[in-house]
Motif scaffolding. Structure first.
Motif, short mmCIF file in Angstrom:
data_model
loop_
_atom_site.label_atom_id
_atom_site.label_comp_id
_atom_site.label_asym_id
_atom_site.label_seq_id
_atom_site.Cartn_x
_atom_site.Cartn_y
_atom_site.Cartn_z
N PRO A 164 0.84 -1.20 0.00
CA PRO A 164 0.00 0.00 0.00
C PRO A 164 0.87 1.25 0.00
O PRO A 164 2.02 1.22 0.44
N ALA A 165 0.32 2.34 -0.49
CA ALA A 165 1.07 3.59 -0.58
C ALA A 165 1.29 4.15 0.81
O ALA A 165 0.40 4.08 1.63
N PRO A 166 2.40 4.72 1.17
CA PRO A 166 3.64 4.78 0.39
C PRO A 166 4.30 3.41 0.36
O PRO A 166 4.15 2.61 1.28
N GLY A 167 5.03 3.16 -0.71
CA GLY A 167 5.68 1.87 -0.86
C GLY A 167 6.93 1.76 -0.01
O GLY A 167 7.38 2.72 0.61
N HIS A 168 7.46 0.56 0.02
CA HIS A 168 8.74 0.37 0.71
C HIS A 168 9.58 -0.60 -0.13
O HIS A 168 9.06 -1.39 -0.90
N VAL A 169 10.88 -0.48 0.04
CA VAL A 169 11.81 -1.33 -0.69
C VAL A 169 12.66 -2.06 0.34
O VAL A 169 13.12 -1.48 1.32
N HIS A 170 12.80 -3.37 0.12
CA HIS A 170 13.69 -4.17 0.96
C HIS A 170 15.06 -4.18 0.30
O HIS A 170 15.19 -4.52 -0.88
N VAL A 171 16.07 -3.83 1.07
CA VAL A 171 17.43 -3.69 0.56
C VAL A 171 18.31 -4.75 1.22
O VAL A 171 18.35 -4.85 2.44
N SER A 172 18.99 -5.54 0.42
CA SER A 172 19.98 -6.49 0.93
C SER A 172 21.36 -5.94 0.59
O SER A 172 21.68 -5.72 -0.58
N LEU A 173 22.16 -5.70 1.61
CA LEU A 173 23.49 -5.13 1.40
C LEU A 173 24.52 -6.25 1.26
O LEU A 173 24.32 -7.38 1.72
N ASP A 174 25.64 -5.91 0.66
CA ASP A 174 26.73 -6.87 0.50
C ASP A 174 27.30 -7.29 1.85
O ASP A 174 27.85 -8.39 1.98
N VAL A 185 13.30 0.72 3.25
CA VAL A 185 13.24 2.16 2.98
C VAL A 185 11.83 2.47 2.49
O VAL A 185 11.33 1.84 1.56
N VAL A 186 11.20 3.45 3.12
CA VAL A 186 9.90 3.92 2.68
C VAL A 186 10.14 4.97 1.60
O VAL A 186 10.97 5.85 1.76
N TYR A 187 9.40 4.86 0.49
CA TYR A 187 9.62 5.79 -0.62
C TYR A 187 8.27 6.21 -1.19
O TYR A 187 7.26 5.52 -1.06
N ALA A 188 8.28 7.35 -1.86
CA ALA A 188 7.10 7.84 -2.58
C ALA A 188 7.08 7.18 -3.95
O ALA A 188 8.11 6.73 -4.47
N ALA A 189 5.91 7.10 -4.53
CA ALA A 189 5.77 6.44 -5.84
C ALA A 189 6.64 7.11 -6.90
O ALA A 189 7.14 6.44 -7.82
N SER A 190 6.88 8.40 -6.77
CA SER A 190 7.69 9.11 -7.76
C SER A 190 9.18 8.76 -7.66
O SER A 190 9.92 8.93 -8.61
N GLU A 191 9.63 8.25 -6.52
CA GLU A 191 11.04 7.92 -6.33
C GLU A 191 11.40 6.53 -6.83
O GLU A 191 12.58 6.20 -6.98
N GLU A 192 10.41 5.69 -7.11
CA GLU A 192 10.70 4.31 -7.52
C GLU A 192 11.53 4.25 -8.79
O GLU A 192 12.52 3.51 -8.88
N ALA A 193 11.16 5.04 -9.79
CA ALA A 193 11.89 5.02 -11.06
C ALA A 193 13.35 5.43 -10.88
O ALA A 193 14.26 4.85 -11.50
N GLN A 194 13.60 6.40 -9.99
CA GLN A 194 14.98 6.85 -9.73
C GLN A 194 15.79 5.71 -9.10
O GLN A 194 16.92 5.46 -9.52
N PHE A 195 15.21 5.03 -8.10
CA PHE A 195 15.94 3.93 -7.45
C PHE A 195 16.19 2.77 -8.42
O PHE A 195 17.26 2.17 -8.42
N VAL A 196 15.22 2.47 -9.25
CA VAL A 196 15.38 1.38 -10.23
C VAL A 196 16.48 1.73 -11.21
O VAL A 196 17.33 0.88 -11.55
N ALA A 197 16.52 2.97 -11.68
CA ALA A 197 17.55 3.38 -12.63
C ALA A 197 18.95 3.31 -12.01
O ALA A 197 19.90 2.83 -12.63
N LEU A 198 19.08 3.77 -10.76
CA LEU A 198 20.38 3.70 -10.08
C LEU A 198 20.82 2.25 -9.88
O LEU A 198 21.99 1.91 -10.06
#
Length: 159
Positions: A60-70, A77-90
């Motif tokens: 549900p909005a706002p979304g969250h991303v699960h991050v696995s570090l090395d 990380v909780v993110y806004a829908a507009s930030e998803e494209a930026q994180f995917v591109a990076l």
């Protein structure tokens, strides 16, 4: 129980207990606890190539991303829908695997009234069978009592 039959049972019980404990510890070892983290920290980690994998959960909005570090740590990380494209591109520029979790639609609950009807019908049939059996046994008992009071008549062959 003799000793010769008890020993294999004890050994079997010990093996079953060992398997159950190892399965429980394996399940406990796979639990991942995600630490909260900021979006800016995730951006820095992506630039430094420290991220092993990302999994986006947009609803549900706002979304969250699960991050696995090395390093083996897991962050959320909780993110806004507009930030998803930026994180995917990076992440894709870094070569980090990206997954987007799709929310499964919840199945509609089945109405239980049909099941309850079948259960009630089964109980009714069972009661009818039990009552019929009791009446049949009672009838046979009464017939045997009536037949036991009077001596049986024998027909004599005519001469």
């Amino acid at each position: 129980m003799s000793r010769s039959t008890r020993a294999p049972q004890i050994a079997l019980l010990a093996v079953a207990l060992t398997l159950a404990l190892s399965a429980a510890s394996a399940n406990a070892a796979t639990v991942i606890h995600f630490q909260p983290e900021s979006a800016s920290a995730l951006t820095v980690q992506l630039h430094h190539h420290e991220v092993h994998a990302l999994t986006f959960h947009p609803t549900p909005a706002p979304g969250h991303v699960h991050v696995s570090l090395d390093s083996g740590q897991h962050m959320t990380v909780v993110y806004a829908a507009s930030e998803e494209a930026q994180f995917v591109a990076l992440a894709r520029a870094d070569g980090t695997p990206v997954a987007v979790a799709v929310a499964k639609p919840k199945a509609a609950a089945k109405p239980a009234h049909h099941t309850l009807r079948y259960v009630a019908g089964g109980i009714l049939i069972l009661v009818i069978v039990v009552v019929a059996a009791v009446l049949l046994v009672d009838r046979r008992r009464k017939l045997s009592e009536e037949g036991g009071d009077t001596p049986p008549t024998q027909s004599q062959p005519s001469q």
